[in-house]
Design a protein around this motif. Sequence first.
Motif, PDB file in Angstrom:
ATOM      1  N   LEU A  41       0.837  -1.198   0.000  1.00  0.00           N
ATOM      2  CA  LEU A  41       0.000   0.000   0.000  1.00  0.00           C
ATOM      3  C   LEU A  41       0.871   1.246   0.000  1.00  0.00           C
ATOM      4  N   GLN A  56      -2.840   5.419   0.718  1.00  0.00           N
ATOM      5  CA  GLN A  56      -3.836   4.358   0.855  1.00  0.00           C
ATOM      6  C   GLN A  56      -4.008   3.959   2.317  1.00  0.00           C
ATOM      7  N   ARG A  87      -7.506   4.435   4.573  1.00  0.00           N
ATOM      8  CA  ARG A  87      -8.121   3.293   5.260  1.00  0.00           C
ATOM      9  C   ARG A  87      -8.246   3.533   6.763  1.00  0.00           C
TER      10      ARG A  87
END
Length: 154
Positions: A36, A40, A44
């Motif tokens: 990731l 990202q 999240r």
Amino acid sequence: MMDRLQAHQILKDLKLKITPKRVEVIGCLADEPSFLSADQVWHRLKPRLSQIGLPTVYRILDELSEAGVVSRIFMADRKQYYFLCPNPEHHHHFVCEACRQVEDVELCGFDAVARDLSARSGARVTSHILQINGICAACSLAAEAAPGKELTAK
């Protein structure tokens, strides 16, 4: 999938303060089978940790990378990605450009290169980074089963 107690243990082993943000960053990476970007990870975590900022995510990823539990992954788009890799032994990674899976590569032939450099120029190698990019067997088979479908990085 890693439980939060394992994240606590990683931080304890690294002698880093156990904070909710560090635990969540480790958990986020552990929940993902591929790599990731910091952005990202941040997106999240925002729903769970509304007070976490992108600079904090970068700082945590950098300290975990320096500690050796997170590996930096480099791709053709020149972005830096991160992968939770708790393997403490010296190894490298194979990165599938199609499905983004990361696999440990235990073989390292760099000792011969370091010896050659030392013998030829007197240089002393202090570290090296080797990442092998390609297409994994599953993605290759899928491409063969669907002729005309081009493999592309996700």
